[in-house]
Motif scaffolding. Structure first.
Motif: not given
Lengths: 345, 526
Positions: A92-107
């Motif tokens: 999840a932490a890696f995914a958080a790095e990858a999706f940084k800046g995306g809209p919350a309802f998707l991320v």
């Protein structure tokens, strides 16, 4: 239904035994046992705000414990919940790095899915080894815990390292506030919703599907379901993967909720407490909820004891260990006493 | 005679209880020395418990045991042995990797030490020869035929100068010629002055060997010891079965159940019904060797609808592998299997079951039922496996269906939530029948379906198999009991060393079937 009631009563008796044993230990260690037990109860449930604190610990424990129960029911002793919990949080932490800046309802859903996949993956390989070559899953999942622990040390001091961090504990960069699912107190509608959904879905899976019945038969006698034409690997591996995914989910919740980051060696007893909860509940989903609240209470009391009662937090470890001792040594005697005057055999 | 000799073995009002179950109830019986005594009764009559009390393996709840007029301390094997009582178990347990000489040395005396192979062989050669056990002392137990293993077991029991030798169901594992050999051996023991007590369950064997007979039923002694000259086969059959049940069985059925005379199976046989295309068709099937039994070697077998085909053979000649091969639980090396016209050679068991394969497996409590699971779960497993794993079920509806089915099969139980392990053997087998014998069954494999069942339950199982046959199912019956095979089979196929070694039709000739069971040269087809 009588049987499940019996199970609850039996577990309560074991817990009571364990508490008496602990009281004796405390007394001999020079503490006042009644005061001590009272402090535990106070810290867990009685003082104001204690229930909320306990639930904060209980909900992730419940999610992991339900998963452990699913794999145990199918006869697969996945004791790697701790590792699956870590790998879920890491993914999840890696995914958080990858999706940084995306809209919350998707991320947010993406991170949750990433965490569950991570946990599932960490259960998949021991499951495959067991089914392909008969490798004892107790050994592999146990080893997996250490591997995941070291992986956590690596990612928090390597790829995900928070450069500004300066404590003794290496940790990852904090998650953007927009993606957090709770504040640091760790109790939010989202987390409660996830736990309730997991509880309902898993209860249905266990009690209302062919899978539930067959997995339970397979757990008690794999040979018999093989002669019925079942593929054990299907039942076993899916149980394994579900339990890993749920432990990964719990890790993700800790990451996205109260912690907001992952730190090396965080919550090192989570998976083992979850196993204990599953056993106390006799692998029953509803019982797991009750047991999770109890153990959540103990976890919360552990933080409170040193401050309020001048007792070591390790007292809670003693209580946990004593309960584990009694649960694993569950005796025929207690069963007999419970059945005295019961229905005809 | 004014001063009769002291009895070799006497039980005085022996009662044995296991929990709530009374296995033996006030059994009083005394056996005269130097004779061959038979103890008979159906399964569950208490025969084995009686033997185990005499051998000191079971502590009776009440009562006393005398050997040669001296009371012994009950419940201690060492005491019984010291008094000269030896027991040869039903399923004997010789160490398979030991040589014959090693087995004798360490099995009989229980002492260890440094030894040489030649020394041991010398030591035991005379003993074995004296008991007419012809065997190379350096061969390993696992390589020996079952008759020889039994001979060694008996020789081992006789090392300590036994005066009373008890053999528990010694004929159950033997071929007809093996039984003759055993009886010759027993007669020689009698000549040496040993008192032999044979636990048997076939009347014809009793009449063929014993001097006296004692009948047990439901844990009680019904009669005996009666001198064999004073008892007819007819009377013995009724004593064993009990009047209540005897009335419900026809004479022919009863004779097959208690093994009154040489079985021929003239009552069976409906070959005229079995004309359709084969339900099961195995062509040149060989299996890969594995740890679970000997491999099949070029098996050809066809079973048509409406036909019961019995598989005869000494245990361990590939019967288990045959069942596993048909059930997709053994790896085929070559050959093909067709089920109801479809080639299922590579198909998994689930696909074969979908076509109509049903299995009553060898091991009721391991392969057939999950003893710690509830009855409804056990009962529903087959149906649940036919749909998707995620199919939603309503347990209450499943339990109702289970109740209906179990009542139809007259299973005695409290409710469908109780554990399968709480049922008696007969009722447990009925649960399996309720699951496996349904209207979609095309081929039913019944592997030792009556093992361990009492006479009522055995007759019930036979009836169920016949009814399924009459409905048009094909039935493969594997049994080590020739009476059972001959009584209900339309054809009997003999297996030896993983091959088909003869095929017979009713009326069956026990001598030629027996020959095919042991002798590869007797490959015949009648």
């Amino acid at each position: 239904m009588k049987d499940s009631l019996l199970t609850v009563v039996r577990s309560l008796i074991f817990v009571a035994f364990a508490l008496v044993l602990c009281a004796l230990v405390f007394q001999f260690a020079g503490y006042n046992a009644p005061t001590m037990l009272w402090a535990v109860a106070d810290g867990a449930f009685l003082r104001s705000g204690a229930i909320e604190q306990s639930l904060r610990w209980a909900l992730p424990l419940f999610i992991t414990a339900v998963g452990v129960g699913i794999s145990f029911r199918a006869g697969f002793f996945n004791i790697g919940a701790q590792g699956q919990f870590y790998v879920g949080a890491i993914c999840a932490a890696f995914a958080a790095e990858a999706f940084k800046g995306g809209p919350a309802f998707l991320v947010i859903p993406a991170l949750i899915i990433a965490g569950m996949l991570g946990g599932a993956l960490w259960a998949l390989w021991p499951g495959l080894l067991r089914l392909r070559s008969g490798t004892d899953e107790v050994i592999t999942t146990l080893m997996g815990n250490f591997m995941a622990g070291l992986l956590l040390v690596y990612v928090t001091s390597g790829p995900l390292k928070d450069p500004s961090g300066s404590g003794q504990q290496a940790s990852s960069r904090p998650l953007d506030a927009a993606y957090r699912i709770s504040d640091s107190l760790g109790l939010s509608p989202t987390i409660i919703g996830i736990a309730v959904a997991v509880g309902i879905l898993m209860w249905l899976l266990v009690n209302r599907t062919a899978f539930g019945v067959l997995a339970s038969l397979a757990g008690r006698n794999g040979t018999m379901v093989e002669w019925q034409g079942a593929r054990l690997w299907k039942l076993g591996l899916s149980s394994f993967v579900i339990s890993g995914a749920l432990a990964g989910l719990a890790g993700t919740i800790e990451f996205m909720g109260p912690n907001g980051r992952i730190a090396s060696g965080f919550l090192p007893a989570h998976g083992f407490t979850a196993i204990l909860i599953a056993l106390v509940a006799n692998l029953n989903v509803v019982g797991t909820a009750a047991a999770a609240v109890f153990f959540g209470g103990l976890a919360s009391a552990a933080l409170y004891l040193p401050i309020m009662a001048g007792l070591p937090a390790a007292a809670i470890d003693i209580i946990n260990a004593a309960i584990a001792l009694f649960i694993t040594a569950r005796s025929k005697l207690v069963d007999k006493v419970l059945r005295l005057g019961g229905r005809p055999s | 005679m004014s001063n009769p000799p002291k009895p070799a073995l006497e039980c005085r009002d022996v009662t044995v209880k296991f929990g709530d179950v009374t296995a033996l109830s006030d059994v009083a019986v005394s056996f005269a020395p130097g004779q061959i005594h038979a103890v008979v009764g159906q399964n569950g009559a208490g025969k084995t418990t009686f033997a185990r009390v005499a051998a000191g393996l079971v502590q009776p709840t009440a009562g006393a045991v005398d050997v040669m007029g001296e009371e012994i301390r009950t419940g201690h094997v060492s005491q019984s042995r010291a008094a000269g009582v030896e027991l040869v178990h039903q399923s004997f347990a010789l160490p398979p990797s030991f040589t014959v000489a090693e087995t004798m040395e360490f099995g009989a005396t229980g002492k260890g030490g440094i030894y040489s192979r030649r020394g041991l062989a010398e030591k035991w050669r005379t003993h074995l020869a004296g008991l007419d056990v012809q065997v190379d002392l350096n061969r390993r137990i696992r390589d020996l035929p079952i008759e020889t293993q039994q001979g060694i077991e008996i020789a081992r029991a006789l090392v300590m100068d036994a005066r009373v030798l008890i053999l528990d169901e010694p004929t159950a594992v033997l071929s007809p010629s093996g039984i003759d050999m055993l009886f010759a051996r027993v007669r020689r023991l009698k000549q040496r002055g040993v008192t032999v007590i044979l636990i048997l369950h076939k009347i014809r064997e009793v009449l063929g060997i014993a001097d006296t007979v004692t009948v047990l039923r439901g844990g009680r002694k019904v009669e005996g010891p009666l001198p064999i000259a004073e008892v007819s086969a007819e009377r013995l059959a009724n004593l064993i079965v009990g009047d209540a049940i005897a009335k419900t069985l026809d004479r022919h059925e009863r004779d097959a159940l208690v093994g009154t005379k040489s079985p021929v199976g003239e009552g069976a046989g409906h070959p005229e019904n079995a004309t359709g295309p084969s339900v099961l068709s195995m062509t040149a099937v060989s299996t890969r060797p594995d740890s679970e039994g000997i491999a099949l070697d070029g098996i050809d077998l066809d079973i048509r609808p409406g036909e019961i085909v019995g598989i005869a053979g000494v245990e361990g000649n590939g019967q288990k592998t045959l069942v596993r091969a048909i059930s997709a639980l053994a790896d085929l090396a070559s050959g093909s299997i067709r089920l109801a016209g479809q080639d299922v050679t590579g198909a998994p068991l689930a696909a074969r079951r979908a076509i109509g394969l049903r299995i009553i497996p060898f091991e009721r409590n391991v392969e057939g039922l999950s003893l710690t699971s509830s009855l409804w779960q056990n009962w529903s497993a087959r149906e649940l496996l036919q749909g998707s794993l995620l199919k939603v079920i309503r347990p209450s509806a499943v339990r109702e269906a289970c109740d209906r089915s179990l009542r139809e099969w007259s299973v005695h139980y409290h409710n469908s939530m109780q554990k399968a392990g709480s049922l008696s053997g007969g009722n447990a087998q009925k649960v399996i029948l309720a699951r496996e014998v349904d209207s979609d069954a095309r081929l039913i494999i019944a592997a030792q379906p009556t093992r361990g069942l009492d006479i009522g339950a055995t007759a019930f199982v036979w009836q169920a198999l016949r009814q399924a046959r009459d409905r048009g199912a094909a039935i493969l019956l594997i049994s080590s009991d020739l009476d059972e095979l001959f009584d209900i089979s339309d054809r009997v196929v003999v297996m030896l060393s993983g091959r088909v070694n003869g095929e017979f039709r009713a009326p069956f000739d026990i001598a030629s079937v027996g020959a095919a069971m042991t002798d590869a040269a007797a490959r015949t087809s009648a």
